[in-house]
Design a protein around this motif. Structure first.
Motif, PDB file in Angstrom:
ATOM      1  N   TRP A   1       0.845  -1.188   0.000  1.00  0.00           N
ATOM      2  CA  TRP A   1       0.000   0.000   0.000  1.00  0.00           C
ATOM      3  C   TRP A   1       0.880   1.237   0.000  1.00  0.00           C
ATOM      4  CZ3 TRP A   1      -4.088  -1.485   4.261  1.00  0.00           C
ATOM      5  CH2 TRP A   1      -4.807  -2.600   3.821  1.00  0.00           C
ATOM      6  N   HIS A   2       0.636   2.116  -0.949  1.00  0.00           N
ATOM      7  CA  HIS A   2       1.344   3.390  -1.073  1.00  0.00           C
ATOM      8  C   HIS A   2       0.439   4.457  -0.458  1.00  0.00           C
ATOM      9  CE1 HIS A   2       4.241   1.811  -4.143  1.00  0.00           C
ATOM     10  NE2 HIS A   2       3.264   0.935  -4.254  1.00  0.00           N
ATOM     11  N   MET A   3       0.886   5.085   0.609  1.00  0.00           N
ATOM     12  CA  MET A   3       0.021   5.934   1.418  1.00  0.00           C
ATOM     13  C   MET A   3       0.141   7.427   1.108  1.00  0.00           C
ATOM     14  SD  MET A   3      -1.304   3.393   2.896  1.00  0.00           S
ATOM     15  CE  MET A   3      -2.371   4.101   4.105  1.00  0.00           C
ATOM     16  N   GLY A   4       0.327   7.782  -0.143  1.00  0.00           N
ATOM     17  CA  GLY A   4       0.295   9.186  -0.538  1.00  0.00           C
ATOM     18  C   GLY A   4       1.647   9.807  -0.789  1.00  0.00           C
ATOM     19  N   ASP A   5       1.613  10.930  -1.509  1.00  0.00           N
ATOM     20  CA  ASP A   5       2.817  11.617  -1.961  1.00  0.00           C
ATOM     21  C   ASP A   5       3.737  10.613  -2.665  1.00  0.00           C
ATOM     22  OD1 ASP A   5       1.833  14.001  -1.059  1.00  0.00           O
ATOM     23  OD2 ASP A   5       3.116  14.102   0.703  1.00  0.00           O
ATOM     24  N   ILE A   6       3.163   9.971  -3.643  1.00  0.00           N
ATOM     25  CA  ILE A   6       3.855   8.927  -4.390  1.00  0.00           C
ATOM     26  C   ILE A   6       5.076   9.509  -5.087  1.00  0.00           C
ATOM     27  CG2 ILE A   6       3.622   7.201  -6.216  1.00  0.00           C
ATOM     28  CD1 ILE A   6       0.484   7.377  -5.520  1.00  0.00           C
ATOM     29  N   SER A   7       4.854  10.593  -5.822  1.00  0.00           N
ATOM     30  CA  SER A   7       6.000  11.270  -6.439  1.00  0.00           C
ATOM     31  C   SER A   7       6.119  12.664  -5.832  1.00  0.00           C
ATOM     32  CB  SER A   7       5.858  11.337  -7.959  1.00  0.00           C
ATOM     33  OG  SER A   7       4.823  12.208  -8.325  1.00  0.00           O
ATOM     34  N   ASP A   8       7.263  13.288  -6.089  1.00  0.00           N
ATOM     35  CA  ASP A   8       7.494  14.620  -5.547  1.00  0.00           C
ATOM     36  C   ASP A   8       6.577  15.626  -6.230  1.00  0.00           C
ATOM     37  OD1 ASP A   8       8.832  16.433  -3.844  1.00  0.00           O
ATOM     38  OD2 ASP A   8      10.008  17.119  -5.548  1.00  0.00           O
ATOM     39  N   LEU A   9       6.476  15.516  -7.523  1.00  0.00           N
ATOM     40  CA  LEU A   9       5.493  16.235  -8.330  1.00  0.00           C
ATOM     41  C   LEU A   9       4.842  15.183  -9.215  1.00  0.00           C
ATOM     42  CD1 LEU A   9       7.621  19.349  -9.362  1.00  0.00           C
ATOM     43  CD2 LEU A   9       5.878  19.245  -7.585  1.00  0.00           C
ATOM     44  N   LEU A  10       3.963  15.603 -10.060  1.00  0.00           N
ATOM     45  CA  LEU A  10       3.278  14.663 -10.951  1.00  0.00           C
ATOM     46  C   LEU A  10       4.250  14.270 -12.071  1.00  0.00           C
ATOM     47  CD1 LEU A  10       0.427  13.376 -11.310  1.00  0.00           C
ATOM     48  CD2 LEU A  10      -0.033  15.200 -12.914  1.00  0.00           C
TER      49      LEU A  10
ATOM     50  N   TYR B   1      -3.938   8.789  -2.575  1.00  0.00           N
ATOM     51  CA  TYR B   1      -3.466  10.003  -3.221  1.00  0.00           C
ATOM     52  C   TYR B   1      -3.392  11.156  -2.222  1.00  0.00           C
ATOM     53  CZ  TYR B   1      -4.972   7.260  -7.241  1.00  0.00           C
ATOM     54  OH  TYR B   1      -5.149   6.261  -8.146  1.00  0.00           O
ATOM     55  N   ALA B   2      -2.357  11.986  -2.368  1.00  0.00           N
ATOM     56  CA  ALA B   2      -2.176  13.125  -1.461  1.00  0.00           C
ATOM     57  C   ALA B   2      -1.754  14.356  -2.262  1.00  0.00           C
ATOM     58  CB  ALA B   2      -1.152  12.780  -0.387  1.00  0.00           C
ATOM     59  N   ASN B   3      -1.418  15.431  -1.555  1.00  0.00           N
ATOM     60  CA  ASN B   3      -1.234  16.718  -2.232  1.00  0.00           C
ATOM     61  C   ASN B   3      -0.110  16.725  -3.263  1.00  0.00           C
ATOM     62  OD1 ASN B   3       0.613  16.617  -0.021  1.00  0.00           O
ATOM     63  ND2 ASN B   3       0.881  18.822  -0.144  1.00  0.00           N
ATOM     64  N   HIS B   4       0.999  16.038  -3.024  1.00  0.00           N
ATOM     65  CA  HIS B   4       2.072  16.052  -4.020  1.00  0.00           C
ATOM     66  C   HIS B   4       1.677  15.329  -5.303  1.00  0.00           C
ATOM     67  CE1 HIS B   4       5.723  17.925  -2.310  1.00  0.00           C
ATOM     68  NE2 HIS B   4       4.988  17.825  -1.212  1.00  0.00           N
ATOM     69  N   ASP B   5       0.675  14.480  -5.233  1.00  0.00           N
ATOM     70  CA  ASP B   5       0.213  13.771  -6.421  1.00  0.00           C
ATOM     71  C   ASP B   5      -0.648  14.665  -7.314  1.00  0.00           C
ATOM     72  OD1 ASP B   5       1.470  11.344  -5.535  1.00  0.00           O
ATOM     73  OD2 ASP B   5      -0.141  11.189  -4.064  1.00  0.00           O
ATOM     74  N   LEU B   6      -0.839  15.911  -6.907  1.00  0.00           N
ATOM     75  CA  LEU B   6      -1.596  16.890  -7.706  1.00  0.00           C
ATOM     76  C   LEU B   6      -0.692  17.955  -8.331  1.00  0.00           C
ATOM     77  CD1 LEU B   6      -4.547  17.810  -5.305  1.00  0.00           C
ATOM     78  CD2 LEU B   6      -4.568  16.170  -7.171  1.00  0.00           C
TER      79      LEU B   6
ATOM     80  N   ASN C   1      -7.165   1.040  -7.979  1.00  0.00           N
ATOM     81  CA  ASN C   1      -8.217   1.700  -7.208  1.00  0.00           C
ATOM     82  C   ASN C   1      -8.381   3.167  -7.584  1.00  0.00           C
ATOM     83  OD1 ASN C   1      -5.575   1.665  -5.435  1.00  0.00           O
ATOM     84  ND2 ASN C   1      -6.706   3.476  -4.803  1.00  0.00           N
ATOM     85  N   ALA C   2      -9.605   3.643  -7.385  1.00  0.00           N
ATOM     86  CA  ALA C   2      -9.907   5.060  -7.554  1.00  0.00           C
ATOM     87  C   ALA C   2      -9.452   5.800  -6.295  1.00  0.00           C
ATOM     88  CB  ALA C   2     -11.412   5.240  -7.758  1.00  0.00           C
ATOM     89  N   PRO C   3      -9.400   7.136  -6.338  1.00  0.00           N
ATOM     90  CA  PRO C   3      -8.991   7.888  -5.133  1.00  0.00           C
ATOM     91  C   PRO C   3      -9.861   7.606  -3.923  1.00  0.00           C
ATOM     92  CG  PRO C   3      -8.942   9.308  -7.051  1.00  0.00           C
ATOM     93  CD  PRO C   3      -9.575   8.012  -7.495  1.00  0.00           C
TER      94      PRO C   3
ATOM     95  N   LEU D   1     -11.206   0.337   2.894  1.00  0.00           N
ATOM     96  CA  LEU D   1     -11.700   1.621   2.407  1.00  0.00           C
ATOM     97  C   LEU D   1     -10.498   2.491   2.090  1.00  0.00           C
ATOM     98  CD1 LEU D   1     -14.540   2.365   4.979  1.00  0.00           C
ATOM     99  CD2 LEU D   1     -14.767   1.421   2.677  1.00  0.00           C
ATOM    100  N   ILE D   2     -10.538   3.160   0.942  1.00  0.00           N
ATOM    101  CA  ILE D   2      -9.442   4.008   0.498  1.00  0.00           C
ATOM    102  C   ILE D   2      -9.975   5.420   0.335  1.00  0.00           C
ATOM    103  CG2 ILE D   2      -7.728   4.387  -1.319  1.00  0.00           C
ATOM    104  CD1 ILE D   2      -8.433   1.280  -1.981  1.00  0.00           C
ATOM    105  N   PHE D   3      -9.285   6.369   0.956  1.00  0.00           N
ATOM    106  CA  PHE D   3      -9.670   7.770   0.844  1.00  0.00           C
ATOM    107  C   PHE D   3      -8.437   8.587   0.475  1.00  0.00           C
ATOM    108  CE2 PHE D   3     -13.725   6.954   2.446  1.00  0.00           C
ATOM    109  CZ  PHE D   3     -13.661   6.228   3.624  1.00  0.00           C
ATOM    110  N   SER D   4      -8.614   9.513  -0.453  1.00  0.00           N
ATOM    111  CA  SER D   4      -7.522  10.436  -0.744  1.00  0.00           C
ATOM    112  C   SER D   4      -7.452  11.480   0.369  1.00  0.00           C
ATOM    113  CB  SER D   4      -7.737  11.125  -2.095  1.00  0.00           C
ATOM    114  OG  SER D   4      -8.657  12.189  -1.970  1.00  0.00           O
ATOM    115  N   GLN D   5      -6.402  12.254   0.337  1.00  0.00           N
ATOM    116  CA  GLN D   5      -6.246  13.334   1.316  1.00  0.00           C
ATOM    117  C   GLN D   5      -7.388  14.338   1.199  1.00  0.00           C
ATOM    118  OE1 GLN D   5      -2.510  15.349   0.921  1.00  0.00           O
ATOM    119  NE2 GLN D   5      -2.931  16.800   2.536  1.00  0.00           N
TER     120      GLN D   5
END
Length: 161
Positions: A62-71, A99-104, A133-135, A147-151
């Motif tokens: 499970w990858h828990m957000g901020d997967i990359s530094d930027l998109l 998904y988290a803020n850096h993924d945007l 999975n979706a966000p 259950l999966i929730f984005s930030q």
């Protein structure tokens, strides 16, 4: 009274153990804030963790957000096409991504950073990583509901699920 409390505790313990016996144990490898970049060196810690995950025979990663530094599309491709398959060429563990803020975020034309609309950014992540999975999603992983929730998931959505 103490006998009654002890009986209730024993019954609860029996119920819990019988419920646990219905589900196989699940081993999960967790990533958080990997902040991959287009530089392959940014994957060194990810590769070290994947080595441990493989040794421990995890069922899911499970990858828990901020997967990359930027998109960084190249970073997602590097992970999916090179890094992950080098550790799990066959029978890979299930993967889920939060998904988290850096993924945007992405670099704008002037070299600054701009935030993309969540739907567009998350769809790019899903496409490039082959994310299942979706966000905001519900999955069954090895018999367990997840259950999966984005930030950015609204509290009302979380409460409803």
């Amino acid at each position: 009274m103490k006998s009654l409390i002890l009986l209730v505790i024993l019954l609860l313990a029996f119920f819990a153990s019988s419920r646990a016996a219905e589900r196989p144990p699940m081993r999960i490898g967790l990533f958080s804030d990997t902040h991959w970049t287009e530089n392959p060196k940014s994957f060194q810690k990810t590769e070290a963790a994947l080595k441990v995950f493989k040794q421990e025979k995890v069922d899911a990663i499970w990858h828990m957000g901020d997967i990359s530094d930027l998109l960084y599309v190249k970073a997602y491709r590097h992970y999916r096409q090179t890094v992950f398959p080098s550790f799990f060429p066959e029978n890979p563990p299930d993967e889920l991504f939060v998904y988290a803020n850096h993924d945007l975020l992405r670099r704008d034309a002037l070299g600054g950073v701009e935030q993309m609309p969540a739907a567009e950014a998350f769809e790019t992540v899903r496409k490039e990583l082959g994310v299942p999975n979706a966000p905001d999603d519900e999955r069954i992983v090895k018999g367990y509901p997840v259950l999966i929730f984005s930030q950015f998931t609204a509290n009302a959505v979380k409460e409803k699920k």
